[in-house]
Design a protein around this motif. Structure first.
Motif, PDB file in Angstrom:
ATOM      1  N   UNK A  18     -26.474  29.254  -2.044  1.00 48.77           N
ATOM      2  CA  UNK A  18     -25.606  30.058  -1.183  1.00 48.77           C
ATOM      3  C   UNK A  18     -25.889  31.548  -1.339  1.00 48.77           C
ATOM      4  N   UNK A  19     -26.162  31.985  -2.561  1.00 54.80           N
ATOM      5  CA  UNK A  19     -26.411  33.407  -2.804  1.00 54.80           C
ATOM      6  C   UNK A  19     -27.657  33.903  -2.084  1.00 54.80           C
ATOM      7  N   UNK A  20     -28.647  33.014  -1.917  1.00 56.76           N
ATOM      8  CA  UNK A  20     -29.860  33.423  -1.205  1.00 56.76           C
ATOM      9  C   UNK A  20     -29.538  33.831   0.231  1.00 56.76           C
ATOM     10  N   UNK A  21     -28.611  33.113   0.872  1.00 60.73           N
ATOM     11  CA  UNK A  21     -28.288  33.370   2.270  1.00 60.73           C
ATOM     12  C   UNK A  21     -27.131  34.355   2.452  1.00 60.73           C
ATOM     13  N   UNK A  23     -26.802  37.802   1.773  1.00 59.18           N
ATOM     14  CA  UNK A  23     -27.051  39.101   2.414  1.00 59.18           C
ATOM     15  C   UNK A  23     -27.082  38.971   3.935  1.00 59.18           C
ATOM     16  N   UNK A  24     -26.494  39.941   4.620  1.00 57.45           N
ATOM     17  CA  UNK A  24     -26.386  39.876   6.076  1.00 57.45           C
ATOM     18  C   UNK A  24     -27.747  39.680   6.751  1.00 57.45           C
ATOM     19  N   UNK A  25     -28.780  40.334   6.208  1.00 55.32           N
ATOM     20  CA  UNK A  25     -30.096  40.252   6.850  1.00 55.32           C
ATOM     21  C   UNK A  25     -30.732  38.873   6.696  1.00 55.32           C
ATOM     22  N   UNK A  26     -30.155  38.022   5.843  1.00 54.06           N
ATOM     23  CA  UNK A  26     -30.706  36.673   5.664  1.00 54.06           C
ATOM     24  C   UNK A  26     -29.876  35.597   6.352  1.00 54.06           C
ATOM     25  N   UNK A  27     -28.795  35.956   6.995  1.00 52.56           N
ATOM     26  CA  UNK A  27     -27.925  34.948   7.604  1.00 52.56           C
ATOM     27  C   UNK A  27     -28.662  34.130   8.661  1.00 52.56           C
ATOM     28  N   UNK A  28     -29.570  34.796   9.392  1.00 55.39           N
ATOM     29  CA  UNK A  28     -30.301  34.067  10.437  1.00 55.39           C
ATOM     30  C   UNK A  28     -31.243  33.016   9.857  1.00 55.39           C
ATOM     31  N   UNK A  29     -31.555  33.129   8.562  1.00 55.45           N
ATOM     32  CA  UNK A  29     -32.432  32.137   7.929  1.00 55.45           C
ATOM     33  C   UNK A  29     -31.805  30.750   7.944  1.00 55.45           C
ATOM     34  N   UNK A  30     -30.479  30.689   7.957  1.00 52.33           N
ATOM     35  CA  UNK A  30     -29.800  29.390   7.936  1.00 52.33           C
ATOM     36  C   UNK A  30     -30.219  28.523   9.109  1.00 52.33           C
ATOM     37  N   UNK A  31     -30.371  29.161  10.279  1.00 49.75           N
ATOM     38  CA  UNK A  31     -30.778  28.409  11.474  1.00 49.75           C
ATOM     39  C   UNK A  31     -32.275  28.186  11.511  1.00 49.75           C
ATOM     40  N   UNK A 116     -39.841  35.134  13.284  1.00 49.29           N
ATOM     41  CA  UNK A 116     -41.221  35.399  12.902  1.00 49.29           C
ATOM     42  C   UNK A 116     -41.419  35.669  11.425  1.00 49.29           C
ATOM     43  N   UNK A 117     -40.341  35.626  10.642  1.00 50.84           N
ATOM     44  CA  UNK A 117     -40.423  35.859   9.203  1.00 50.84           C
ATOM     45  C   UNK A 117     -40.281  34.543   8.456  1.00 50.84           C
ATOM     46  N   UNK A 118     -41.250  34.232   7.619  1.00 46.76           N
ATOM     47  CA  UNK A 118     -41.168  33.021   6.808  1.00 46.76           C
ATOM     48  C   UNK A 118     -40.344  33.294   5.558  1.00 46.76           C
ATOM     49  N   UNK A 119     -39.727  32.257   5.042  1.00 48.69           N
ATOM     50  CA  UNK A 119     -38.965  32.384   3.798  1.00 48.69           C
ATOM     51  C   UNK A 119     -39.058  31.086   3.009  1.00 48.69           C
ATOM     52  N   UNK A 120     -38.913  31.228   1.715  1.00 48.71           N
ATOM     53  CA  UNK A 120     -38.954  30.070   0.822  1.00 48.71           C
ATOM     54  C   UNK A 120     -38.082  30.354  -0.393  1.00 48.71           C
ATOM     55  N   UNK A 121     -37.233  29.413  -0.706  1.00 49.08           N
ATOM     56  CA  UNK A 121     -36.368  29.482  -1.881  1.00 49.08           C
ATOM     57  C   UNK A 121     -36.653  28.279  -2.766  1.00 49.08           C
ATOM     58  N   UNK A 122     -36.879  28.523  -4.052  1.00 47.58           N
ATOM     59  CA  UNK A 122     -37.066  27.440  -5.011  1.00 47.58           C
ATOM     60  C   UNK A 122     -36.135  27.662  -6.194  1.00 47.58           C
ATOM     61  N   UNK A 123     -35.476  26.593  -6.609  1.00 51.34           N
ATOM     62  CA  UNK A 123     -34.631  26.629  -7.802  1.00 51.34           C
ATOM     63  C   UNK A 123     -35.103  25.518  -8.730  1.00 51.34           C
ATOM     64  N   UNK A 124     -35.458  25.870  -9.953  1.00 48.46           N
ATOM     65  CA  UNK A 124     -36.003  24.913 -10.910  1.00 48.46           C
ATOM     66  C   UNK A 124     -35.131  24.843 -12.154  1.00 48.46           C
ATOM     67  N   UNK A 125     -34.871  23.627 -12.586  1.00 47.93           N
ATOM     68  CA  UNK A 125     -34.144  23.388 -13.822  1.00 47.93           C
ATOM     69  C   UNK A 125     -35.162  23.147 -14.936  1.00 47.93           C
TER      70      UNK A 125
END
Length: 203
Positions: A18-21, A23-31, A116-125
């Motif tokens: 949730x924290x990744x998304x 910031x306001x500028x990242x909200x569009x990443x959800x879609x 047009x902007x790629x994004x990637x989130x990884x969380x590792x235990x």
């Protein structure tokens, strides 16, 4: 109401995602999410309950509609969701992971493109040394490493951002207290559980 200790265990994962998304500028990443990968400790099919619950949380929150899910060799499961006029592919896979109990999450990967902007989130235990070598970990005993989440963020051509979160000591009593303190009438949990159950029924 109902409660679930597995749901309580997922809190650090849900917060990191949730924290990744946030910031306001990242909200569009959800879609713009197009793929999700979930690794869990085990062999073969193993215990997919926690992986399904996390997926159910995302799907119910973002309005994804399950289209189909198929199981492959080695315990791999691929599920396809409809997200508006796009599709999201979710892949589960079991991985051998020392220090984790069967079914416990090992890693979550979320990727896509928005505007047009790629994004990637990884969380590792309990990250592997190759992934964590760029992090200045404090000195600690080997068993303490299993209580760490490493978050890695890639946005466009920017450098990879890394964040290490030391997890608190976990036991059944603390999980139960946490669950009771937040209450058992949790609509987020209820809808996540319903979406997870729908997914489990497909495979």
């Amino acid at each position: 109401g109902m409660g679930d200790l597995q749901w309580a265990r997922l809190r650090p994962w849900r917060e990191s995602i949730a924290q990744f998304f946030t910031p306001r500028e990242r909200r569009t990443f959800l879609a713009g999410i197009s793929e999700v990968g979930v690794d869990y400790a085990g062999e073969g099919r193993g215990n997919r309950i926690v992986a399904s619950l996390l997926t159910g949380w995302m799907a119910s929150a973002l309005g994804w509609k399950l289209q189909r899910a198929t199981g492959g060799t080695g315990g791999v499961v691929v599920a396809l969701y409809a997200a508006g006029d796009k599709s999201v592919e979710v892949e589960f896979r079991s991985v051998p992971k020392e220090g984790l109990v069967p079914g416990e999450l090992s890693a979550v990967r979320i990727a896509g493109v928005s505007g047009g902007t790629t994004f990637r989130l990884e969380v590792h235990h309990n990250p592997e040394r190759s992934r964590s070598s760029a992090i200045d970990f404090p000195e600690r005993r080997r068993q303490d490493t299993a209580r760490v989440l490493l978050t890695m963020i890639e946005i466009g051509e920017g450098e990879t951002l890394r964040h290490v979160q030391q997890l608190e000591e976990e036991n059944e009593v603390s999980l139960l207290l946490d669950l009771l303190s937040t209450g058992t009438h949790d609509e987020v949990f209820n809808r996540s559980l319903a979406a997870a159950a729908e997914l489990m029924e497909k495979f």
